[in-house]
Design an enzyme around this catalytic site. Structure first.
Site, mmCIF file in Angstrom:
data_model
loop_
_atom_site.group_PDB
_atom_site.id
_atom_site.type_symbol
_atom_site.label_atom_id
_atom_site.label_comp_id
_atom_site.label_asym_id
_atom_site.label_seq_id
_atom_site.Cartn_x
_atom_site.Cartn_y
_atom_site.Cartn_z
ATOM 1 N N LYS A 27 97.784 29.419 42.090
ATOM 2 C CA LYS A 27 98.050 29.296 43.535
ATOM 3 C C LYS A 27 96.744 29.092 44.294
ATOM 4 C CE LYS A 27 102.197 32.142 43.272
ATOM 5 N NZ LYS A 27 102.648 33.549 43.201
ATOM 6 N N GLU A 84 105.758 23.477 48.933
ATOM 7 C CA GLU A 84 105.513 24.693 49.730
ATOM 8 C C GLU A 84 105.816 25.962 48.931
ATOM 9 O OE1 GLU A 84 104.419 25.019 53.301
ATOM 10 O OE2 GLU A 84 103.982 26.748 52.055
ATOM 11 N N ILE A 140 106.166 31.939 52.721
ATOM 12 C CA ILE A 140 105.069 31.809 53.701
ATOM 13 C C ILE A 140 104.674 30.326 53.798
ATOM 14 C CG2 ILE A 140 102.715 32.489 54.285
ATOM 15 C CD1 ILE A 140 103.027 34.884 52.453
ATOM 16 N N GLY A 182 110.665 36.030 44.662
ATOM 17 C CA GLY A 182 112.096 36.330 44.735
ATOM 18 C C GLY A 182 112.896 35.088 45.082
HETATM 19 N N1 HSE Z 1 105.779 35.572 39.799
HETATM 20 C C1 HSE Z 1 105.401 35.112 41.089
HETATM 21 C C2 HSE Z 1 104.924 36.282 41.917
HETATM 22 C C3 HSE Z 1 106.573 34.429 41.731
HETATM 23 O O1 HSE Z 1 105.185 37.423 41.531
HETATM 24 O O2 HSE Z 1 104.272 36.098 42.927
HETATM 25 C C4 HSE Z 1 106.268 33.679 42.985
HETATM 26 O O3 HSE Z 1 105.340 32.656 42.771
#
Ligand code: HSE
Length: 325
Positions: free
Chosen positions: A207, A131, A138, A304
């Site tokens: 992603k 997740e 989220i 974070g």
């Molecule tokens: N570096 C990624 C971002 C961290 O800023 O979204 C979270 O996947």
């Protein structure tokens, strides 16, 4: 008393340390929500001496990630080292082969080897939960895997990188330079160890590839994603867009077309009045267009330590409850 879920964590950086802290802090709640206690029993990290503000002395320290993954004393292996290859890959494979469940926040690894690892999990009876790999806190993986399991998906799109959205927001609102904003994103623990993954769009592409594979049942192929980042955007570009009534957002879009699944990542001008334009700072937003239902949008902190740890601990709780295995 029901036996506790014994957890081993590889990687004690920002996220790993936060996961240990959160499991300790939420121990009663987790126990009642899962019907059994959840305990971190062993860890491994590059440095044992590093100050993390945690008492880790009582835990077993494995000599490396592979040793931890194969440790018969743990039920659930949590991989928080990152990186698309070793040592994360072999350690996860070893844990799955030993019938353990695995929780990881490693989008690069899941985007590259997700299918192979999912098959290994299925074969050996463990769960593979990730997740935290997309959109941090989220619950978008859960939404696609479980909530929309019976719905055909036509399109998934949104803001998937907290660092880029944070940079674009501050550049637009405060007129700061790209470099200044990136430095702050690094200081706040949002950016990747190599921030070019963020600003060149590759983190979003990884992603998106994961979401596309969940939404459309396609093999994850990061190479199939058209990628353009935000590193050449200057405050003047954002001002010019604003004068025309637009904001610039880095969007990832995966859409079903007559020729197959199209995936792309690029800066996009969105009308200032649109809901996606209201998503500011480190916040991410994902919209899912499903057949026969209005679009569903999930919004929340996308990067974070605390946000990512929240998703990791939720995945561990699912393992404790026996969900997904
Ligand atoms: N570096 C990624 C971002 C961290 O800023 O979204 C979270 O996947």
């Amino acid at each position: 008393m029901v036996a506790p879920l014994k957890v081993g964590i590889a990687g004690l950086g920002t996220v790993g340390a936060e996961v240990v802290r959160l499991i300790e802090q939420q121990s009663r709640t987790l126990s009642s929500r899962c019907g059994r206690p959840v305990r971190v029993v062993a860890v491994t990290a590059r440095s044992k001496a590093k100050k993390r503000g945690l008492d880790l002395q009582r835990l077993d320290w494995a000599k490396n990630p592979l040793a931890l993954a194969s440790d018969p004393g743990i039920d659930c292996f949590v991989e928080l080292m990152g990186g698309a290859g070793e040592p994360a890959l072999s350690a996860i494979e070893a844990a799955l082969k030993a019938g353990k469940s695995v929780v990881t926040a490693n989008k690069a690894l899941i985007a590259k080897h997700g299918l192979k690892l999912a098959k290994a999990a299925e074969q050996h009876g463990g769960a593979l939960n990730f997740e935290a790999a997309v959109g941090a806190a989220i619950p978008v993986v859960k939404t696609l895997r479980e909530g929309l399991a019976g719905t055909a998906i036509n399109r998934v799109y949104g803001i998937l990188n907290g660092t880029c959205n944070y940079i674009l927001t501050r550049m637009e609102q405060e007129g700061l330079s790209f470099a200044e904003c990136l430095k702050d994103a690094q200081r706040l623990g949002y950016a990747e160890a190599n921030p070019s993954f963020d600003v060149d769009g590759h983190d979003t592409a990884q992603k998106l590839a994961i979401l596309a594979s969940l939404a459309f049942g396609t093999k994850v192929s990061q190479g199939a994603v058209y990628v353009e980042g935000i590193s050449s955007i200057a405050p003047e570009d954002l001002r010019a867009a604003a004068e025309l009534g637009y904001r610039v957002k880095l969007l990832g879009v995966a859409v079903r077309t007559s020729k197959g699944i199209e995936q792309r990542v690029h800066p996009t001008m969105v009308p200032k009045t649109s809901s996606i334009a209201q998503v500011m700072g480190v916040t991410n937003a994902v919209t899912i267009d499903g057949e026969g239902i209005p679009p569903i949008t999930l919004v929340g902190p996308g990067a974070g330590g605390a946000a990512t740890a929240s998703a990791v601990v939720a995945d561990i709780a699912d393992v404790a409850r026996g969900i997904g295995a």
